[in-house]
Design an enzyme around this catalytic site. Structure first.
Site, PDB file in Angstrom:
ATOM      1  CB  CYS A  69      -0.982   0.002   1.165  1.00 35.46           C
ATOM      2  SG  CYS A  69      -0.244  -0.204   2.798  1.00 35.46           S
ATOM      3  CG  HIS A 107      -5.676  -0.779   1.702  1.00 41.60           C
ATOM      4  ND1 HIS A 107      -5.511   0.584   1.896  1.00 41.60           N
ATOM      5  CD2 HIS A 107      -4.648  -1.378   2.331  1.00 41.60           C
ATOM      6  CE1 HIS A 107      -4.427   0.783   2.636  1.00 41.60           C
ATOM      7  NE2 HIS A 107      -3.893  -0.386   2.913  1.00 41.60           N
ATOM      8  CG  ASP A 109      -8.253   2.555   0.754  1.00 43.75           C
ATOM      9  OD1 ASP A 109      -7.133   2.033   0.755  1.00 43.75           O
ATOM     10  OD2 ASP A 109      -9.132   2.280   1.587  1.00 43.75           O
TER      11      ASP A 109
END
Length: 490
Positions: free
Chosen positions: A173, A370, A368
């Site tokens: 990430c 993820h 994001d």
């Protein structure tokens, strides 16, 4: 600080109706090889690799899951995974990530305060502008947000180096967040801040080429493969989580490698890279300093001694507290997102990095990484390619004071005038920081005198909550600034 320096002058943006859909969240990932002797730097990634692998096969049939559970129960290695799978069956990697990040919210809040997104202000207050303008401002913000390039976990790419790892799910990430920041710098440079993803095809050639540079293979200049290789000196390894400071240094190393491979006219990253830290090793206490002398030297070296100034990417790794961001730094963090040179912030929670791009009052908006998506291979000649997985219109926000104190801020200055404007804004911000600047600006090293970590604490007569990277202050300002917060070691 007055309204982020009252820089929101009367920026108006026309309403855009085309907002691209968010990418489909993937639910599969491949687990990397395990090792019984894990280094400290891989403890987080090892934990999450085990936890996240639970969800790799959620999309499979129930019979397949049952078979996997039965097989796992017979193995000590897989027993824990099977137990967790039963507890959180029906969950996803997103659920684990949100447990690490803490509660985040999707969509817009009820606030009518101005929104800043990478240096642009969107007015949504209905008090002075009326309902129509407020609606247009909100729509323009959403269109701008959805035009930012999104990089997420990918699966199914060629193995990284000598490993068998073909996905960065659960550990990549920070690398993906940093790719988003650098991709934004390339968008600024090649297409301008006003660029938005077109609602119709064909796309811009430059846009497709930028995306291709971040493909998931060694052939792509800024792939996760090449980042890992360039960052070995700083602890990067496939399967292990990395912090913001090491990430910034890895980009510096990768940029240097690519610069040496190509002619000046064919640079894949057409800008100098300057990592701003308090000293060369980033291991002393104090606010880092943007030295104009150093920036000029980086530009001169990038141009191979042919130009005094070039476009420049500044990366500023910071640690602003122990367990959480010291509240004294919050106003300055908010203000950096109003700079026209701002590229955003690499930040989040331990083990869960995100790319922060905007702010509204005490909340920050972020992209994001993820979600796990299949690898995408873009052809340079296909201007009608499906690029939906590189964009997202799902707007997420979290309180700024909840992010991890270890972070990095990026800035892009396209020329000397732009850099001078950045220095002016940064200097003013430091002056208004009440003794807690994120970083300062100086002309040259010789004009400054170091204040060592121990001296600062002795002068203040108290134990500090935070420390960091090699602080310097003006020689004549030592006594005045002796009570500034210490910074954490990076």
């Amino acid at each position: 600080m007055k309204g982020f320096h009252e820089r929101n002058d009367s920026l108006k943006f026309s309403s855009k109706t085309s907002i691209h859909s968010s990418p489909t969240s993937g639910t599969e990932s491949e687990s990397g090889p395990s090792d019984s002797k894990l280094s400290k730097t891989s403890l987080w990634s090892s934990f999450f690799a085990s936890a996240f692998s639970v969800f790799d096969t959620i999309s499979e049939s129930s019979s397949s899951i049952a078979a996997c559970e039965k097989k796992a129960s017979s193995s000590k290695t897989n027993g824990w995974t099977a137990a967790v799978k039963r507890v959180v069956s029906g969950g996803s990697m997103r659920r684990i990530q949100e447990r690490v990040m803490g509660p985040s919210k999707i969509g817009m809040s009820s606030s009518t305060s101005d929104i800043w997104l990478l240096g642009l202000c969107y007015r949504i207050s209905q008090e002075s502008s009326g309902d129509v303008d407020a609606t247009n401002g909100l729509a323009a913000f959403k269109y701008d947000f959805s035009s930012r390039i999104l990089m997420t976990y990918r699966k199914g790419f060629d193995a990284i180096g000598d490993t068998k790892i073909t996905t960065d799910a659960s550990w990549g990430c920070m690398l993906r967040s940093s790719q988003m920041l650098v991709a934004q710098a390339l968008l600024f440079h090649r297409l301008g801040r006003s660029w938005r993803k077109p609602s119709q095809k064909p796309f811009d050639q430059a846009y497709i080429e930028i995306l291709r540079q971040f493909g998931d293979s060694e052939a792509s200049a800024f792939s996760i493969h090449n980042l890992v290789e360039a960052g070995k000196t700083y602890g990067l390894a496939a399967g292990s989580w990395v912090g913001p400071y090491a990430m910034c240094r890895s980009w510096e190393s990768l940029a240097r490698n690519k610069r040496e491979e190509n002619d000046l006219e064919r640079q894949v990253l057409p800008m100098a890279v300057y990592v701003v830290s308090g000293d060369e090793d980033g291991e002393r206490g104090g606010a880092p300093v943007v030295y104009i002398e150093d920036a000029s030297r980086h530009c001169f070296e990038f141009s191979r001694r042919q130009a005094d100034w070039t476009p420049i990417l500044l990366l500023v790794p910071l640690v602003l507290g122990l367990d959480k961001v010291n509240p004294r730094y919050i106003p300055s963090l908010q203000a950096t997102l109003t700079f026209p040179q701002c590229l955003g912030i690499l930040g989040g929670k331990p083990g869960a990095s995100t790319y922060i791009v905007g702010v509204q009052e005490g909340n920050v908006f972020y992209l994001d990484p993820h979600d796990v998506q299949p690898v995408v291979n873009l052809s340079p000649d296909n201007l009608e390619a499906d690029t939906s997985s590189y964009h997202c219109d799902t707007i997420r926000h979290i309180p700024l004071d909840s992010i991890d104190p270890s972070l990095a801020i990026g800035f892009f200055c396209r020329d000397k005038d732009d850099f001078d404007d950045f220095c002016s804004l940064a200097s003013k911000l430091a002056e208004e920081s009440n003794g807690a600047p994120l970083f300062t600006v100086g002309q040259a090293h010789s004009a400054f005198k170091r204040i060592h970590h121990g001296d600062t604490m002795a002068d203040a007569g108290e134990v500090r909550a935070d420390d960091s990277m090699g602080g310097v202050v003006g020689t004549g300002e030592m006594d005045e600034n002796s009570n500034e917060d210490d910074w954490q070691i990076l």
